[in-house]
Design an enzyme around this catalytic site. Structure first.
Site, PDB file in Angstrom:
ATOM      1  N   SER A  95     -57.271 -24.035-103.928  1.00  0.00           N
ATOM      2  CA  SER A  95     -58.387 -23.764-103.019  1.00  0.00           C
ATOM      3  C   SER A  95     -58.726 -24.973-102.156  1.00  0.00           C
ATOM      4  CB  SER A  95     -59.622 -23.328-103.814  1.00  0.00           C
ATOM      5  OG  SER A  95     -60.055 -24.353-104.696  1.00  0.00           O
ATOM      6  N   ASP A 106     -62.999 -27.086-108.825  1.00  0.00           N
ATOM      7  CA  ASP A 106     -62.110 -28.162-109.235  1.00  0.00           C
ATOM      8  C   ASP A 106     -61.112 -28.447-108.132  1.00  0.00           C
ATOM      9  OD1 ASP A 106     -60.552 -25.940-109.379  1.00  0.00           O
ATOM     10  OD2 ASP A 106     -59.891 -26.223-111.439  1.00  0.00           O
ATOM     11  N   ASP A 108     -57.193 -29.109-107.509  1.00  0.00           N
ATOM     12  CA  ASP A 108     -55.842 -29.059-108.065  1.00  0.00           C
ATOM     13  C   ASP A 108     -55.001 -30.131-107.399  1.00  0.00           C
ATOM     14  OD1 ASP A 108     -56.223 -26.740-109.752  1.00  0.00           O
ATOM     15  OD2 ASP A 108     -56.321 -25.566-107.915  1.00  0.00           O
ATOM     16  N   ASP A 161     -57.685 -31.141-111.917  1.00  0.00           N
ATOM     17  CA  ASP A 161     -56.503 -30.694-112.664  1.00  0.00           C
ATOM     18  C   ASP A 161     -55.320 -31.477-112.107  1.00  0.00           C
ATOM     19  OD1 ASP A 161     -58.056 -28.929-114.025  1.00  0.00           O
ATOM     20  OD2 ASP A 161     -57.157 -27.106-113.201  1.00  0.00           O
ATOM     21  N   LYS A 222     -62.830 -14.096-102.674  1.00  0.00           N
ATOM     22  CA  LYS A 222     -62.842 -14.849-103.924  1.00  0.00           C
ATOM     23  C   LYS A 222     -64.208 -14.725-104.595  1.00  0.00           C
ATOM     24  CE  LYS A 222     -61.889 -19.512-105.712  1.00  0.00           C
ATOM     25  NZ  LYS A 222     -61.509 -20.900-105.341  1.00  0.00           N
ATOM     26  N   TYR A 231     -61.361 -11.927-111.337  1.00  0.00           N
ATOM     27  CA  TYR A 231     -60.783 -13.190-110.889  1.00  0.00           C
ATOM     28  C   TYR A 231     -60.461 -14.038-112.108  1.00  0.00           C
ATOM     29  CZ  TYR A 231     -60.029 -17.411-108.104  1.00  0.00           C
ATOM     30  OH  TYR A 231     -59.473 -18.525-107.512  1.00  0.00           O
TER      31      TYR A 231
END
Length: 661
Positions: A95, A106, A108, A161, A222, A231
């Site tokens: 995202s 978060d 990524d 992450d 989303k 989701y």
């Protein structure tokens, strides 16, 4: 089975020409502004200060991994010149890369390092220790056994992450081009998976006709998917990549549409789509380096996928391999719900807020499974919860298999916390219902003890188990649901809803019976109007209450005690008060505006979507060991009347007590 028609020549369903080149009307532009206003008021956009903080955090992480690689280069005995040139590069994906992140999201990231820095020791041990000594780092959780190994942590409050990709280079250039397939030479499967997160995100942004409209639409959907409980890739619903690909395909089909049009077309397309025909943004690239590519002509497992959504970069994979028969059913119902609401929005009978009404999960079923997870402290719970949650999909498949598909499970991806417990706790729930249309066999309950026992055995294999980590699985009726699953001020649903035989009429925001009985006040939505919960969902709720809820034999299984508890089951209330699935979606033909344009393959014209060639099971050639067993977990359940209490006594092994219902 996935249709093989068209695979020999590829293109297929995902690369047909647009349905419509029409641009927006004044009304469409106005509705898009209203939608954007709603998303802003719903706090889905991050402030400039928060965005700047994320950039600062990413800069610090880049400094840490660069220093880490230089340290390892020196320790491994390389020359001073090599130490000076040693480097690692941080790429973002998900995202954040797509530009649809919001407050609390978060980030990524993937760290690309040289060939001599390995994942097992250097990343999960050396870098882990470096991060653990940083005061900005909290909630550090390595997950080396994940399908894509990851290190999770918070850096100065920002959730990160972090993956690791080891490429076959001695020196990683700062301007490394990972879009070039040569980056995959002599790398392992985990590196391919890690790098493809960024490669897929980049390719999506290249393939959509208007990035801004794509991002607004994706942000909207989303939010919708989270509110409607669909989701969660790990649970078998839509993950971030799958949803982005679905939205991108709609953008390709309507290249000149604005967000309000794209949201409406999204639901129109996917209520009509004939799964398991695949969604693709471009032609599948041929096998170049020996990695497995999604291809049902060659891979029998790929033919079992129920909802193939194919990534657009080599090696092309199905991003939705976790989808099962039951989760596809739930998503289809929610697509239909969204389509009906969008039709009302077009008629100006409801506002955008109606689309985002939260799904009333605990009012939709009369029977539930409750999975309680506890640990000695919050850090242990974080790791233990992640492991158990990754296995919940297996539990639903086991129940489907053991009841021959006649007992349907609806796993809900939201977790709930009982703050009154002395130890760290969270819980997940699954709705249970008898499959609609099945012949009822009176007096024969569903025995799911074996399924739960098998699930417990699977969960007990956790390699990092610590004392205090426990799990229990309980069967509960709706009125036995714990109070912590309801928001403050909510009453239990049996006190809030009128009985099924009452007809609802609406006047001045009140829900009343036609006989002039008790009226229930409705909560106000974000726009200040009374809640615009759709008539469709109310009809679905009432329809569920016209069927019979299943009688279920279950036991509570605890990770430590491995014992069964006795559950008291209330007397069943007969056909008028039971539980059944809501009516399946009706598939319509393309709309009038699409006449004269070619409908993409996968959309039926006046046929029931999903009936042609549908399969059960969902696996991926690149999935984990647990994923590879999914295709064998097929199910079908036996319906039965439960108008009376059926007292049954079972003798069980020393691991269980006697269960009476």
């Amino acid at each position: 089975m996935v249709s093989l028609e068209g695979l020999s020549g590829l293109p297929m369903s995902g690369i047909t020409k647009p349905i419509s080149m029409a641009g927006p009307t004044k009304a469409d532009i106005l509705k898009s502004r209203q939608l954007k206003k709603f998303l802003v008021e719903a706090r889905l956009y991050e402030s400039k200060e928060e965005a700047a903080k994320r950039e600062e955090v990413l800069g610090k992480i880049q400094e840490i991994v660069t220093s880490w690689v230089k340290q390892l280069t020196r320790l491994k005995g390389y020359t001073d010149k090599m130490v000076e040139d040693a480097n690692a590069v941080i790429f973002t994906f998900g995202s954040y890369r797509l530009g649809v992140y919001g407050p609390g999201s978060d980030v990524d990231t993937v760290c690309v390092g040289p060939s001599y820095v390995n994942r097992e020791h250097d990343f999960f041990f050396v870098l882990h220790n470096i991060l653990s000594e940083r005061k900005e780092v909290t909630e550090l959780q390595p997950v080396p056994g994940a399908r894509v190994p990851v290190m999770k942590f918070k850096f100065d409050g920002i959730s990160i992450d972090l993956l690791y990709a080891r490429v076959s280079l001695l020196v990683v250039p700062q301007d490394l081009d990972i879009s070039d397939v040569s980056v995959f030479y002599n790398v392992d499967e985990s590196t391919v998976q890690s790098l493809n997160g960024r490669r897929v995100a980049d390719q999506i942004l290249k393939l959509v006709p208007n990035v801004e409209h794509f991002c607004t639409t994706l942000r909207c959907l989303k939010f919708w998917a989270k509110r409607r409980g669909v989701y969660s890739n790990v649970t078998g619903y839509l993950g971030g990549v799958s949803l982005a690909l679905l939205v991108a395909r709609v953008c390709q089909l309507y290249p000149n549409a604005v967000p309000s049009m794209l949201v409406s077309r999204f639901f129109r397309i996917y209520t009509q789509w004939r799964w398991p025909n695949p969604i693709m943004l471009c032609a599948i690239e041929e096998d170049e380096l020996g990695f497995s590519v999604w291809d049902p002509r060659k891979n029998p497992r790929d033919r079992t996928h129920l909802m193939p959504i194919i990534t657009p970069t080599y090696p092309c994979m199905n991003s939705s391999y976790n989808v099962s028969t039951n989760t596809l059913r739930v998503m289809t119902e929610q697509f239909q719900y969204g389509n009906n609401i969008c039709e009302e929005i077009q008629l100006n009978t409801v506002k955008w807020s109606a689309l985002f009404e939260p799904y009333r999960f605990f009012e939709s079923y009369k029977d539930y499974l409750q999975v309680d997870i506890v640990a000695a402290n919050a850090d242990d719970l974080r790791a233990w919860r992640g492991w158990v949650e990754s296995r919940l999909r297996q539990l639903t498949l086991m129940i489907e298999r053991d009841t021959y598909g006649k007992l349907q499970c609806h796993p809900y991806p939201h977790e709930y916390v009982d703050t009154s417990k002395s130890r760290a706790h969270c819980a997940f729930f699954m709705g249970l219902q008898r499959k609609q249309g099945e012949i009822v066999q009176e007096g024969q309950p569903f025995d799911i003890r074996g399924s739960i026992d098998e699930f417990r055995h699977s969960v007990s294999k956790y390699m990092f188990w610590k004392p205090g980590m426990e799990i229990s699985v309980s069967y509960v009726r709706r009125k036995q649901l714990p109070a912590y699953v309801f928001p403050d001020g909510y009453e239990h649903p049996q006190n809030r809803w009128l009985t099924p035989h009452h007809k609802l009429s609406h006047s001045n925001g009140n829900a009343c019976t036609e006989s002039g009985g008790k009226c229930l006040k409705r909560k106000k939505d974000l726009d200040g109007e009374y809640s615009e919960h759709s008539r469709l969902e109310k009809r679905q709720y009432l329809d569920r209450n016209k069927s019979v809820s299943p009688e279920i034999i279950s036991c509570e299984l605890n990770r430590m005690s491995s014992g069964c508890s006795t559950f008291d089951q209330d007397e069943m209330n007969g056909a008028a008060e039971g539980n059944a699935s809501s009516t399946s979606s009706v598939i319509s033909s393309c709309s009038n505006e699409d006449i004269g344009n070619e409908c993409p393959a996968g959309i039926s014209e006046g046929s029931n979507g999903g009936d042609n060639g549908s399969v059960e099971g969902s696996t991926s050639p690149s999935s984990s060991q647990s994923d590879s067993n999914d295709a064998d977990l097929k199910s079908s359940l036996e319906d039965e009347h439960a108008d009376h209490r059926n007292k049954v006594e079972f003798e069980v092994s020393s691991m269980r007590e006697v269960i009476r219902l």
